[in-house]
Design an enzyme around this catalytic site. Structure first.
Site, PDB file in Angstrom:
ATOM      1  N   PRO A 144       0.954  -1.240   0.042  1.00 45.45           N
ATOM      2  CG  PRO A 144      -0.303  -1.328   1.780  1.00 45.45           C
ATOM      3  CD  PRO A 144       0.551  -1.822   1.244  1.00 45.45           C
ATOM      4  CG  HIS A 151      -6.492 -14.984   4.316  1.00 46.58           C
ATOM      5  ND1 HIS A 151      -5.672 -16.229   4.381  1.00 46.58           N
ATOM      6  CD2 HIS A 151      -6.928 -14.856   2.960  1.00 46.58           C
ATOM      7  CE1 HIS A 151      -5.698 -16.662   3.120  1.00 46.58           C
ATOM      8  NE2 HIS A 151      -6.609 -16.135   2.518  1.00 46.58           N
ATOM      9  NE  ARG A 204       2.446 -12.081  -0.047  1.00 50.03           N
ATOM     10  CZ  ARG A 204       3.029 -11.385  -0.751  1.00 50.03           C
ATOM     11  NH1 ARG A 204       2.789 -10.442  -1.701  1.00 50.03           N
ATOM     12  NH2 ARG A 204       4.339 -11.724  -0.890  1.00 50.03           N
ATOM     13  NE  ARG A 245      19.381  15.798   5.250  1.00 48.40           N
ATOM     14  CZ  ARG A 245      18.790  14.972   5.889  1.00 48.40           C
ATOM     15  NH1 ARG A 245      18.707  13.616   5.174  1.00 48.40           N
ATOM     16  NH2 ARG A 245      17.843  14.794   6.981  1.00 48.40           N
ATOM     17  NE  ARG A 282      13.842   1.837  -4.176  1.00 46.17           N
ATOM     18  CZ  ARG A 282      12.965   2.320  -3.112  1.00 46.17           C
ATOM     19  NH1 ARG A 282      11.892   2.669  -3.335  1.00 46.17           N
ATOM     20  NH2 ARG A 282      13.807   2.662  -1.898  1.00 46.17           N
TER      21      ARG A 282
END
Ligand SMILES: [Zn+2]
Length: 292
Positions: free
Chosen positions: A2, A98, A118, A164, A274
């Site tokens: 999510p 579940h 899960r 930063r 990624r």
């Protein structure tokens, strides 16, 4: 997994359905769902029984409900994991296949059910920051607010970003700086801002940093509007899918498709295990200055 919009939908549902209600009893049907409670399932149930829920809160993708009454000073934190759902269900409705945890309330009304196929997710009662009216659990107090949070401080973020020594996409995914911006939203915000993901964040001008933040907020707001449409007033439901439909995306997932601004083919690059999607023309690779 999510994303923030789905978690926000759950937060709103909890705020509507469980705030002000007192827990009558707790059934833990699978111990794995409360494994973060170090003293175990019985402790989890004992800590919740008799407490009253406050208004659900969220920070990034973290969700919790502050406890009042005998639970004062603690919060129930919910980790949705990959497939976790919080359902507000009529007690007469048969148990979900579940179902892992059931919370019953003293008013005899709708139960709160944690369903998780899960079992990567779970619930726990944790100590809250001392004196914090939002009851932020100590374990997540270091997570920055997200740009949809009314208390997010734009000026502080812009200054911190420019201070930063990192690259701009890393900064967007740094939860101590800003939360709720996942890989998809980062690529979309960078495309809108015409910034390459490897641009050193210290080289951004203040207006560029402010524009990047505004674009991230816009992308997330649009995603929330879409994610929010699946909200059923009877269900507090997360389906584990991003509410942001691919047709709304300008960069992410559009490898080899034309940039909607200049027509150049969108590229995909491997980035920290990624992918980063970007337009090589609108989002120029930063010049290397000092080898850093
Ligand atoms: Zn372009």
């Amino acid at each position: 997994m999510p994303e923030l919009p789905e978690v926000e939908v759950v937060r709103r549902g909890l705020a509507n359905w469980v705030a002000g209600r007192t827990v009558a009893g707790v059934d833990v049907l699978h111990p794995r769902a409360v494994r973060r409670q170090s003293a175990g399932a019985a402790d989890f149930a004992a800590r919740l029984t008799g407490t009253t829920f406050g208004a659900a809160q969220r920070r990034g993708k973290y969700l919790w409900v502050p406890l009042a009454g005998r639970g004062q000073g603690f919060s129930m934190i919910g980790h949705l994991g990959m497939s976790g759902q919080l359902l507000v269900q009529d007690p007469a409705v048969p148990d979900e296949k579940h179902l892992r945890v059931r919370l019953r309330f003293t008013d005899g009304g709708r139960e709160l059910r944690f369903v998780d196929q899960r079992t990567f997710g779970g619930l726990a009662v944790e100590e809250a920051e001392d004196g914090d009216p939002e009851g932020t659990p100590v374990s997540i107090a270091h997570i920055a607010r997200d740009p949809l949070d009314a208390r997010f401080d734009d000026a502080v973020f812009v200054a911190a970003l420019r201070a930063r020594r990192t690259t701009v996409k890393r900064a967007l995914l740094d939860q101590t700086l800003i939360s709720g911006v996942g890989n998809i939203y980062a690529d979309e915000a960078l495309w809108r801002s015409r910034l390459h993901y490897d641009r050193p964040s210290a080289t951004l001008t203040r207006p560029q940093a402010a524009l990047l933040l505004a674009n991230a907020r816009e992308v997330m707001t649009a995603a929330l509007a879409v994610g929010g449409t699946s909200f059923d007033s009877l269900y507090v439901n997360v389906n584990g899918e991003s509410g942001y439909f691919s047709r709304d995306l300008d960069a992410y997932g559009r490898e080899d498709e034309p940039c909607r601004r200049c027509g150049t083919a969108i590229r995909r690059a491997a980035w920290m295990n990624r992918s980063s999607y970007f337009c090589p023309r609108c989002q120029r690779v930063p010049r290397v200055r000092d080898g850093g």
